[in-house]
Write a protein that holds these residues in place. Structure first.
Motif, mmCIF file in Angstrom:
data_model
loop_
_atom_site.group_PDB
_atom_site.id
_atom_site.type_symbol
_atom_site.label_atom_id
_atom_site.label_comp_id
_atom_site.label_asym_id
_atom_site.label_seq_id
_atom_site.Cartn_x
_atom_site.Cartn_y
_atom_site.Cartn_z
ATOM 1 N N PHE A 54 18.227 13.058 5.015
ATOM 2 C CA PHE A 54 18.206 14.031 3.916
ATOM 3 C C PHE A 54 16.974 13.830 3.043
ATOM 4 O O PHE A 54 16.231 14.777 2.763
ATOM 5 C CB PHE A 54 19.483 13.896 3.074
ATOM 6 N N ILE A 55 16.730 12.585 2.638
ATOM 7 C CA ILE A 55 15.582 12.299 1.772
ATOM 8 C C ILE A 55 14.272 12.596 2.497
ATOM 9 O O ILE A 55 13.364 13.220 1.939
ATOM 10 C CB ILE A 55 15.626 10.843 1.277
ATOM 11 N N ALA A 106 11.577 25.261 -2.622
ATOM 12 C CA ALA A 106 12.408 24.223 -2.016
ATOM 13 C C ALA A 106 13.884 24.586 -2.077
ATOM 14 O O ALA A 106 14.664 24.149 -1.236
ATOM 15 C CB ALA A 106 12.168 22.898 -2.717
ATOM 16 N N SER A 107 14.268 25.396 -3.044
ATOM 17 C CA SER A 107 15.681 25.770 -3.143
ATOM 18 C C SER A 107 16.138 26.620 -1.969
ATOM 19 O O SER A 107 17.313 26.620 -1.631
ATOM 20 C CB SER A 107 15.945 26.496 -4.458
ATOM 21 N N SER A 108 15.206 27.315 -1.320
ATOM 22 C CA SER A 108 15.604 28.143 -0.186
ATOM 23 C C SER A 108 15.966 27.303 1.033
ATOM 24 O O SER A 108 16.891 27.634 1.754
ATOM 25 C CB SER A 108 14.500 29.134 0.165
ATOM 26 N N LEU A 111 19.926 21.812 4.027
ATOM 27 C CA LEU A 111 20.029 20.358 4.063
ATOM 28 C C LEU A 111 21.353 19.831 3.514
ATOM 29 O O LEU A 111 21.753 18.728 3.856
ATOM 30 C CB LEU A 111 18.882 19.736 3.257
ATOM 31 N N VAL A 112 22.007 20.605 2.668
ATOM 32 C CA VAL A 112 23.261 20.153 2.073
ATOM 33 C C VAL A 112 24.323 19.836 3.128
ATOM 34 O O VAL A 112 25.054 18.856 2.959
ATOM 35 C CB VAL A 112 23.776 21.179 1.037
ATOM 36 N N VAL A 144 27.730 29.607 4.853
ATOM 37 C CA VAL A 144 27.972 30.014 3.458
ATOM 38 C C VAL A 144 26.660 30.028 2.679
ATOM 39 O O VAL A 144 26.373 30.984 1.943
ATOM 40 C CB VAL A 144 29.006 29.073 2.796
ATOM 41 N N PHE A 145 25.838 29.010 2.851
ATOM 42 C CA PHE A 145 24.565 28.972 2.128
ATOM 43 C C PHE A 145 23.609 30.058 2.611
ATOM 44 O O PHE A 145 22.847 30.611 1.833
ATOM 45 C CB PHE A 145 23.903 27.610 2.241
#
Length: 170
Positions: A21-22, A52-54, A59-60, A162-163
């Motif tokens: 993730f990192i 980056a939010s897109s 990644l969540v 969902v995202f």
């Protein structure tokens, strides 16, 4: 809650999930930072975090897919279901801690901007606060979906779906 928090935080860093993730987040944010700030003509780091939010929604699922799905698979969910709500908070705060560590590491990019020019620190700090709050909401959704499934793969795919729908509607 403290024992669950420590157990979950250890699980993130004893397995490659936390590091993946990192690493992926820092790589993608670095590319966006390079394109928008270094190669471009402006020093707008908030735009880099906005970009980056897109991909953050993709990644969540890495972070939340094992939260409760693993407990159901190993049949330890009965212990959690008879415990207070603090168990859920321990899992949530462990995932948020991994996100906060990632955001702390990504603070190197505004420092680079400060060396090269004079960025707007108020805008950068507010972008980080907004990104952290968006991350907390995303982690909560991912943990909820993980609690509804037994398979980690199904939890990751449904969270991703969902995202993706949320990204398309915004």
């Amino acid at each position: 809650m403290n024992a669950v928090y420590k157990k979950e935080l250890r699980a993130y860093f004893y397995s490659p999930i936390g590091y993946a993730f990192i690493g992926i987040f820092m790589l993608m944010l670095g590319v966006i930072f390079l394109v928008t700030n270094i190669s471009g003509s402006s020093a707008d780091y908030a735009a880099a975090l906005s970009g980056a939010s897109s991909f953050f929604g993709f990644l969540v699922p890495l972070l939340t897919m094992r939260s409760f799905a693993e407990e159901r698979r190993t049949k330890t969910d009965q212990l959690l279901l008879t415990s207070p709500v603090r168990i859920v908070l321990g899992k949530f705060f462990a995932a948020v801690t991994v996100l906060a560590i990632t955001l702390l590491l990504s603070f190197i990019y505004p420092v680079i901007l400060a060396i090269l020019g004079s960025p707007s620190w108020g805008e950068i700090i507010s972008a980080y606060v907004g990104f952290l709050l968006m991350g907390c909401a995303s982690i909560a959704i991912g943990i909820m979906i993980s609690a509804a499934t037994q398979s980690q793969v199904v939890a990751a795919v449904v969270t991703f779906g969902v995202f993706f729908m949320l990204l398309m509607t915004s």
